[in-house]
Design a protein around this motif. Structure first.
Motif, PDB file in Angstrom:
ATOM      1  N   LEU A 125       0.844  -1.173   0.208  1.00 38.49           N
ATOM      2  CA  LEU A 125      -0.023   0.172   0.141  1.00 38.49           C
ATOM      3  C   LEU A 125       0.818   1.225  -0.046  1.00 38.49           C
ATOM      4  O   LEU A 125       2.096   1.335   0.681  1.00 38.49           O
ATOM      5  CB  LEU A 125      -0.979   0.247   1.395  1.00 38.49           C
ATOM      6  N   LYS A 174      -0.557   6.677   2.081  1.00 41.84           N
ATOM      7  CA  LYS A 174      -1.890   7.341   2.048  1.00 41.84           C
ATOM      8  C   LYS A 174      -3.123   6.110   2.187  1.00 41.84           C
ATOM      9  O   LYS A 174      -3.910   6.281   2.929  1.00 41.84           O
ATOM     10  CB  LYS A 174      -2.210   8.151   0.670  1.00 41.84           C
ATOM     11  N   GLN A 175      -2.768   5.130   1.451  1.00 38.91           N
ATOM     12  CA  GLN A 175      -3.680   3.971   1.420  1.00 38.91           C
ATOM     13  C   GLN A 175      -3.688   3.390   2.892  1.00 38.91           C
ATOM     14  O   GLN A 175      -4.657   2.977   3.573  1.00 38.91           O
ATOM     15  CB  GLN A 175      -3.464   3.059   0.454  1.00 38.91           C
ATOM     16  N   LEU A 216      -5.554   5.447   5.416  1.00 42.01           N
ATOM     17  CA  LEU A 216      -7.022   5.031   5.374  1.00 42.01           C
ATOM     18  C   LEU A 216      -7.492   3.999   5.936  1.00 42.01           C
ATOM     19  O   LEU A 216      -8.706   3.844   6.704  1.00 42.01           O
ATOM     20  CB  LEU A 216      -7.397   5.162   3.904  1.00 42.01           C
ATOM     21  N   VAL A 217      -6.834   2.881   5.803  1.00 41.67           N
ATOM     22  CA  VAL A 217      -6.910   1.675   6.490  1.00 41.67           C
ATOM     23  C   VAL A 217      -7.058   1.602   8.094  1.00 41.67           C
ATOM     24  O   VAL A 217      -8.000   1.512   8.603  1.00 41.67           O
ATOM     25  CB  VAL A 217      -6.154   0.351   6.197  1.00 41.67           C
ATOM     26  N   TRP A 263     -10.014   3.632   9.359  1.00 41.45           N
ATOM     27  CA  TRP A 263     -11.301   2.603   9.437  1.00 41.45           C
ATOM     28  C   TRP A 263     -10.979   1.572  10.709  1.00 41.45           C
ATOM     29  O   TRP A 263     -11.896   1.502  11.234  1.00 41.45           O
ATOM     30  CB  TRP A 263     -11.419   2.058   7.847  1.00 41.45           C
ATOM     31  N   GLY A 269     -11.538  -0.432   4.447  1.00 42.24           N
ATOM     32  CA  GLY A 269     -10.649   0.693   4.454  1.00 42.24           C
ATOM     33  C   GLY A 269      -9.870   0.156   3.262  1.00 42.24           C
ATOM     34  O   GLY A 269      -9.509   1.121   2.309  1.00 42.24           O
ATOM     35  N   GLY A 270      -9.338  -0.787   3.225  1.00 43.98           N
ATOM     36  CA  GLY A 270      -8.589  -1.339   2.118  1.00 43.98           C
ATOM     37  C   GLY A 270      -9.111  -1.294   0.621  1.00 43.98           C
ATOM     38  O   GLY A 270      -8.875  -0.988  -0.401  1.00 43.98           O
ATOM     39  N   SER A 284      -9.613   2.142  -0.444  1.00 49.44           N
ATOM     40  CA  SER A 284      -8.317   2.797  -0.990  1.00 49.44           C
ATOM     41  C   SER A 284      -8.096   2.297  -2.177  1.00 49.44           C
ATOM     42  O   SER A 284      -6.962   2.804  -2.873  1.00 49.44           O
ATOM     43  CB  SER A 284      -7.417   2.410   0.113  1.00 49.44           C
TER      44      SER A 284
END
Length: 236
Positions: free
Chosen positions: A114, A117-118, A121-122, A125, A143-144, A147
């Motif tokens: 990832l 940024k990804q 995000l995970v 979440w 979340g994954g 993303s």
């Protein structure tokens, strides 16, 4: 046993952590070798993966340390669990329908980690999993997928993320409650850890096979049905 219940529920999660380590032992060993490899490409890929896991781990760790006791006091009740089950189920259904027409890259998490940024995000979440009834793996997988990951890659990253998240929670709980745990309690905790580890190991294999050719919509409906049943039982 009542005084040990909360510790037991969290402590046995170490079995799940050990199951992840054993299940992915070949990949984890290869990543460790890559980190010390003179090949810059291999080194960077493994380093980025584990930096991403650390980034994803931080939000839940910080919020959990700051608000853990308040969350336990305010939200640990059947109604909250039921509502969280329903909301989580709706999220799975909505997000699966949102991404079903989108193209996602089918790649291994070790080969294409990832972005940071990804990973963030995970991690954000995963914070929702501090609410009882919100599945840690479920929220991090959602979340994954949001993303841009496919289900398999999001699921694998969620399992990797379980290692610091559940391991950290277990260690924190053990240190916090060490003076209340007797030698006999450690026997009970040990048995629980072994059993949970065996169940988790089989669950990982099953879930990875499932997501290879199925989506999470049935799981979303299952959560909604269970949540509605709990609300019905607690209000009759």
């Amino acid at each position: 046993f009542d005084s040990l219940e909360g510790t037991f529920e969290i402590f046995i999660q170490i079995g799940a952590v050990l199951a992840v380590v054993i299940f992915y032992r070949t990949e984890l060993l290869l990543q460790a070798q890559n980190v010390i490899s003179p090949s810059k490409a291999k080194n960077e890929s493994s380093r980025q993966l584990w930096l991403g896991i650390i980034i994803a781990f931080i939000p839940a760790a910080v919020i959990g340390l700051l608000l853990g006791e308040r969350i336990e006091d305010w939200l640990f009740n059947p109604t909250t669990v039921a509502i969280a089950l329903i909301v989580g189920g709706i999220l799975f259904i909505v997000i699966e329908n949102y991404i079903k027409d989108k193209d996602t890259e089918q790649k291994r998490i070790e080969d294409t980690p990832l972005t940071f940024k990804q990973a963030l995000l995970v991690g954000l979440w995963q914070v929702l999993a501090l609410i009882p009834g919100m599945s840690r793996s479920g929220m991090s997988i959602i979340g994954g997928m949001l993303s841009g990951l496919d289900r398999q890659r999001a699921t694998q990253f969620s399992f990797y993320l379980a290692m610091p998240t559940l391991g950290g929670a277990t260690l924190y709980t053990l240190i916090k409650n060490l003076n209340t745990i007797s030698a006999d309690d450690f026997v009970l905790l040990g048995i629980g850890t072994v059993v949970s580890g065996i169940v988790a190991w089989f669950s990982i294999g099953w879930l990875l096979r499932y997501v290879a050719s199925n989506n999470f919509i049935p799981f979303g409906y299952y959560r909604i049905i269970v949540g509605v049943l709990i609300l019905f039982v607690v209000n009759i």
